[in-house]
Design a protein around this motif. Structure first.
Motif: not given
Length: 151
Positions: A91-116
């Motif tokens: 499960a994930y959750e991200i907050e973006i400012p409502a004043a700057k919220s765009a009609p189209k949002v793109a999410l980039s996600v990475q899962i890793g350990t330090p250095g990898r």
């Protein structure tokens, strides 16, 4: 007895070494001073992929209103340590400012350990409406090693 000059040099060296040190791990969430919009969902991956408690999830939100014809501005980012052994979904959750919220949002996600980086979404998934989105994750390809200098 330590001279005054050597004490000052030692303090300067400690300040230079301490200033260059960084920690690799989860970042603190930004504190917004206004209304926010929350996007949440699940990161879906292979049911056989095992995740460690030290895995860190990095999520970046971009304003994709104008498409990817020019660099997309970052409108929010967060990261968190998984803190448990287990499998997908996460499960994930991200907050973006409502004043700057765009009609189209793109999410980039990475899962890793330090250095990898272990898992990433293969492209930036966009949403135009709603506040929830499930993102499929794929394993990153293995790093190719350079064997010019031998094994």
């Amino acid at each position: 007895m330590i001279s005054r000059r050597s004490t000052l040099l030692a303090l300067a060296a400690i300040a230079l070494l301490g200033g260059g040190c960084t920690t690799v791990g989860a970042k603190r969430e930004p504190a917004y001073s206004g209304p926010t919009k929350t996007i949440k969902g699940y990161l879906r991956g292979s049911p056989l992929a095992r995740l460690s408690p030290s895995s860190v999830v990095y999520i970046t939100a971009y304003d994709a209103t104008n498409g990817n014809s020019k660099p997309m501005p970052v409108i929010g980012e967060t990261s968190f340590t998984l803190g448990r052994s287990g499998y997908f979904p996460i499960a994930y959750e991200i907050e973006i400012p409502a004043a700057k919220s765009a009609p189209k949002v793109a999410l980039s996600v990475q899962i890793g350990t330090p250095g990898r980086i272990l898992f990433a979404n293969d492209r930036q998934y966009s949403q135009t409406t709603g506040r929830s989105m499930d993102i499929p994750m794929g394993e990153t390809p293995p790093r190719i090693r350079n064997f010019r200098r031998g094994l």
